[in-house]
Design an enzyme around this catalytic site. Structure first.
Site, short mmCIF file in Angstrom:
data_model
loop_
_atom_site.label_atom_id
_atom_site.label_comp_id
_atom_site.label_asym_id
_atom_site.label_seq_id
_atom_site.Cartn_x
_atom_site.Cartn_y
_atom_site.Cartn_z
CG ASN A 107 -1.77 1.22 1.35
OD1 ASN A 107 -1.79 2.05 0.44
ND2 ASN A 107 -2.48 1.36 2.46
CE LYS A 146 -0.31 3.29 4.75
NZ LYS A 146 -0.31 3.42 6.20
CD GLU A 198 -3.08 5.67 6.66
OE1 GLU A 198 -3.05 5.59 5.41
OE2 GLU A 198 -2.17 5.22 7.39
N GLY A 237 2.68 2.75 10.89
CA GLY A 237 3.71 3.79 10.85
C GLY A 237 3.11 5.13 10.43
#
Ligand code: 13P
Length: 275
Positions: A25, A27, A113, A189
């Protein structure tokens, strides 16, 4: 308006084996040039992965066509980071499953998120899951508790609620076509360099076993054994193997997956640990 025919889609899409799965991922970490560079590097090493693990890369939406071309005829699979719960409509800035259908095999839904920053509820996540399935792709549904929920010893309750919402929208026959990812929010993270805390040995596998049980209790007993459940939260090349405890089918990796060499090592570690 083009519509997908739900009636015929599921039988056309092959049911995935419970093969180890490693998902990058990315992001919003990489520039377009960096994304293409890392994808090229992954493709060069792809042959070593192909036999034993399914490796998926989820870049930002605009990079999907470029990466589709880069991974063409390679064993690397493309995924998307999200999709809207409706197929079309007045949703500025959103992306429909119809835009993704020809490009990707997997779509991440319900990432913490998205839940936190975009107000996505369990119901929205469940509808997205259903929309992705109906369009013939495989949803990767993220669940997991926040630090506060963990401190309040509400982990099982939260995970049961999140998984339960998905199960109410899911015909049990389709259970093997979806993937769950257990991502404790406190272990993810931040990208700021400070390492997040890690679950104790056995902790993630225990919650993953619980997710399988919730899916099974929701009527999917026959199919829950075919369901793949990943762990996600600060997985690195150093820690990947340790997370591959019994019942864990792979990893959903953020920060560490943005470096091709690390992602390849993680995928190899997962393949080796699953043998
Ligand atoms: P990190 O691996 O950067 O902690 O991210 C995990 C994650 O959120 C993957 O979806």
């Amino acid at each position: 308006m083009p519509r997908c025919s739900y009636e015929h889609m599921p039988s056309e899409v092959p049911m995935p084996e419970r093969r180890p799965l490693v998902v990058a991922n990315w992001k919003m970490y990489l520039t377009p040039a960096e994304s293409r560079r890392e994808a090229e590097l992954i493709r060069k090493r792809a042959a070593v992965l192909a036999r034993s693990v399914e490796a998926v890369v989820c870049p930002s939406f605009p990079l999907l066509p470029d990466l589709h071309a880069i991974f063409f005829k390679s064993p690397i699979v493309l995924g998307a980071q999200d999709a809207h719960m409706e197929e079309a409509g007045p949703y500025t800035g959103d992306v429909s499953v119809l835009h993704l259908q020809k490009l990707v095999r997997y779509v991440i839904v319900g990432h913490s998120e998205r839940r936190r920053l975009h107000g996505e509820t369990d119901e929205i996540v469940a509808r997205k899951m259903r929309r992705v399935l109906n369009a013939g792709m495989h949803p990767i549904v993220c669940v997991g508790e926040t630090a506060e929920e963990r401190a309040a010893e509400a982990t099982l309750e939260v995970v049961r609620r999140q998984v339960g919402a998905v199960m109410t929208e899911l015909p049990v026959l389709e259970l093997p076509r979806i993937v769950f990812a257990y991502e404790p929010v406190w272990a993810i993270g931040t990208g700021a360099g400070t390492p997040a805390p890690q679950p104790a040995p056995g902790e993630a596998a225990e919650i993953i076993g619980f997710i399988r049980k919730v899916a099974s209790d929701a009527g999917g007993r026959r199919y829950a054994g075919k369901l793949r459940i990943l762990y996600g939260g600060s997985v690195t090349a150093k820690t990947a193997a340790a997370f591959m405890e019994p019942g864990v089918d792979g990893a959903l990796v953020g920060g560490a997956s943005t470096k091709a060499t690390d992602f390849i090592t993680i995928a190899q570690e997962i393949a080796d640990a699953a043998r």
